[in-house]
Design a protein around this motif. Structure first.
Motif, short mmCIF file in Angstrom:
data_model
loop_
_atom_site.label_atom_id
_atom_site.label_comp_id
_atom_site.label_asym_id
_atom_site.label_seq_id
_atom_site.Cartn_x
_atom_site.Cartn_y
_atom_site.Cartn_z
N VAL A 113 28.00 38.92 24.48
CA VAL A 113 28.70 40.21 24.60
C VAL A 113 28.93 40.81 23.22
O VAL A 113 28.69 40.17 22.19
CB VAL A 113 30.01 40.05 25.42
CG1 VAL A 113 29.68 39.81 26.89
CG2 VAL A 113 30.88 38.95 24.86
N VAL A 166 37.33 37.13 34.40
CA VAL A 166 36.67 36.01 35.10
C VAL A 166 37.68 34.89 35.36
O VAL A 166 37.80 34.40 36.49
CB VAL A 166 35.50 35.48 34.24
CG1 VAL A 166 34.94 34.17 34.79
CG2 VAL A 166 34.42 36.54 34.11
N CYS A 223 30.73 36.79 35.18
CA CYS A 223 31.12 37.80 34.19
C CYS A 223 30.06 38.91 34.19
O CYS A 223 28.92 38.67 33.78
CB CYS A 223 31.23 37.19 32.80
SG CYS A 223 31.55 38.46 31.56
N CYS A 250 41.18 37.53 30.65
CA CYS A 250 39.75 37.52 30.97
C CYS A 250 39.60 37.78 32.46
O CYS A 250 40.18 37.04 33.28
CB CYS A 250 39.15 36.17 30.59
SG CYS A 250 37.58 35.90 31.41
N MET A 259 28.43 39.57 30.64
CA MET A 259 27.43 38.57 30.21
C MET A 259 26.13 38.79 31.00
O MET A 259 25.03 38.64 30.46
CB MET A 259 27.95 37.15 30.48
CG MET A 259 29.09 36.74 29.59
SD MET A 259 28.47 36.29 27.96
CE MET A 259 29.98 35.77 27.14
N GLU A 272 41.17 29.99 29.15
CA GLU A 272 41.49 31.38 29.50
C GLU A 272 42.06 31.46 30.92
O GLU A 272 42.45 32.54 31.37
CB GLU A 272 40.24 32.26 29.39
CG GLU A 272 39.78 32.51 27.96
CD GLU A 272 38.42 33.18 27.86
OE1 GLU A 272 37.89 33.62 28.90
OE2 GLU A 272 37.87 33.25 26.76
N TYR A 277 27.08 31.18 28.79
CA TYR A 277 27.11 31.86 30.09
C TYR A 277 25.82 32.61 30.40
O TYR A 277 25.77 33.35 31.40
CB TYR A 277 28.27 32.86 30.15
CG TYR A 277 29.66 32.27 30.13
CD1 TYR A 277 29.90 30.95 30.48
CD2 TYR A 277 30.76 33.06 29.79
CE1 TYR A 277 31.18 30.43 30.45
CE2 TYR A 277 32.04 32.53 29.77
CZ TYR A 277 32.25 31.22 30.10
OH TYR A 277 33.52 30.70 30.08
N CYS A 337 33.91 43.20 27.21
CA CYS A 337 34.74 42.03 27.55
C CYS A 337 36.14 42.57 27.86
O CYS A 337 36.67 43.37 27.08
CB CYS A 337 34.79 41.08 26.36
SG CYS A 337 36.06 39.80 26.51
N SER A 338 36.72 42.12 28.97
CA SER A 338 38.04 42.66 29.35
C SER A 338 39.10 42.32 28.30
O SER A 338 40.07 43.07 28.15
CB SER A 338 38.46 42.13 30.73
OG SER A 338 38.66 40.74 30.69
N LEU A 339 38.92 41.22 27.59
CA LEU A 339 39.89 40.87 26.55
C LEU A 339 39.76 41.80 25.37
O LEU A 339 40.74 42.36 24.88
CB LEU A 339 39.69 39.41 26.10
CG LEU A 339 40.27 38.37 27.04
CD1 LEU A 339 39.73 36.99 26.70
CD2 LEU A 339 41.79 38.38 26.97
N ASN A 346 37.46 37.16 20.81
CA ASN A 346 37.10 38.14 21.86
C ASN A 346 37.81 39.46 21.61
O ASN A 346 38.61 39.93 22.42
CB ASN A 346 37.50 37.61 23.24
CG ASN A 346 36.78 36.34 23.63
OD1 ASN A 346 36.56 35.48 22.79
ND2 ASN A 346 36.42 36.22 24.89
FE1 SF4 Z 1 35.19 38.44 28.27
FE2 SF4 Z 1 35.87 36.80 30.20
FE3 SF4 Z 1 33.43 37.86 30.21
FE4 SF4 Z 1 34.10 36.02 28.35
S1 SF4 Z 1 33.95 35.70 30.54
S2 SF4 Z 1 33.02 37.96 28.01
S3 SF4 Z 1 36.26 36.48 28.03
S4 SF4 Z 1 35.35 38.98 30.44
#
Ligand code: SF4
Ligand code: 13P
Length: 325
Positions: A86, A198, A282, A196, A285, A224, A50, A111-113, A139
């Protein structure tokens, strides 16, 4: 070290299909500085799929999905690893190659996860479901991995679940990945309500709109994404599996239901493929910029450190994952 016109042009050719020359002119100074700093500091850059094309094609040494980056981290011989991705990815690299200096260009790359789940959540799930194995998506923080039996990525989740030989697992923290892998394996999933930010935003209506506007398009969704989105797609896989699918099948028109840079990075080497781009970005990222990577190498910051008490059990959960063939 000065750069000749032909060297500068060769650098531009790495991104020429996806970055206009006028935009590249604002980037080339940072790119050249990063290439020089890597040599001076004996550093390598591991970059997630990404990353934007100037990072992915311009300065990275190794690119890939979460699984490939973890595998490659174990093999790095250089003194310094810059993880352009990340925070959990940088922690994983440090866990797997602890003698190296691992840097993350921006400490805020979360990361939201990973943020959705704590070690206490894992302990509570274990207490509520005694004897059920805990499979943790990579994650997550090292502290959460430390509470788990084994890790998985989106690229190997089916294999990891099947390797356990059980009919029920606690699979955290991505409820959608768990639903998709549960449907594929037939294993009952006890889940945590993480997602996630995203991928959770894509809907089956998005897929329908893409198909209506682009007859013949091949739709590839990341696992995801919510289950109905995956069901409406032609293929689902990790970011590396998306890329492998495209290399093998060479579809004429593709929509990648994932983060925005994914299409750009593949499009550079496949100008013949028409990428429909219904992407979500994201923000974590995207904290990786050329300037942040350059600063990270110049100052050797931000160094990733791990709590020794959680490092050992977290490493074990990742190493168990890597041992599954
Ligand atoms: Fe986290 Fe989703 Fe970003 Fe990957 S794309 S780092 S899973 S928030
Ligand atoms: P993969 O590259 O492992 O498919 O993961 C996607 C992702 O969202 C990582 O943050």
């Amino acid at each position: 070290m000065s750069t000749t016109i032909s060297e500068a042009d060769a650098l531009y050719q790495r991104v020429a299909h996806v970055i206009p020359r006028v935009e590249w002119a604002t980037m080339v100074d940072d790119v050249q500085a990063i290439l020089r700093l890597k040599a001076e500091k004996n550093a390598v850059i591991l970059a997630h799929n990404y990353m934007t094309p100037e990072i992915y094609h311009g300065v990275a040494d190794i690119v890939g999905d979460s699984l490939a980056l973890a595998r490659e981290a174990t093999k790095v011989d250089a003194d310094v690893i810059v993880l352009a991705g990340v925070h959990f990815m940088a922690e994983t690299a440090k866990l797997l190659n602890p003698s190296k200096t691992v840097l993350i260009p921006d400490l805020r790359s979360g990361c939201s996860l990973a943020e959705s789940v704590t070690p206490e959540d894992v302990r509570a799930l274990r207490a509520a479901h005694p004897g059920v194995p805990v499979v943790t998506y990579v994650n997550t923080s090292a502290a959460v991995k430390a509470e788990s039996d084994i890790c998985c990525t989106s690229g190997n989740a089916v294999k990891i679940i099947e390797s356990l030989g059980v009919d029920e697992v606690i699979m955290i923290p991505d409820q959608f990945l768990a639903a998709n892998i549960g449907a594929q394996t037939g294993v009952k999933m006890i889940v945590h309500p993480g997602a996630c930010e995203v991928h959770e935003r894509f809907t089956p209506d998005d897929i329908e709109t893409i198909r209506e506007g682009n007859p013949g398009v091949t739709v590839i969704a990341h696992p995801e994404c919510p289950r109905p989105v995956v069901l409406a797609s032609d293929f689902s896989g990790s970011t590396a599996q998306m890329q492998d699918f495209i290399e093998k099948e060479r579809p004429r028109k593709v929509a990648l239901i994932t983060e925005c840079s994914m299409s750009d990075n593949i499009a550079q080497n496949h100008p013949e493929i028409d990428f429909i781009r219904p992407c979500n970005m994201c923000p974590h990222m995207k904290r990786n910029t050329l300037a942040a990577i350059r600063h990270s190498l110049e100052t050797l910051t931000n160094v990733v450190e791990l709590d020794p008490a959680t490092a050992a059990p977290a490493r074990q959960a990742i190493e168990r994952m890597l041992a599954v063939k």
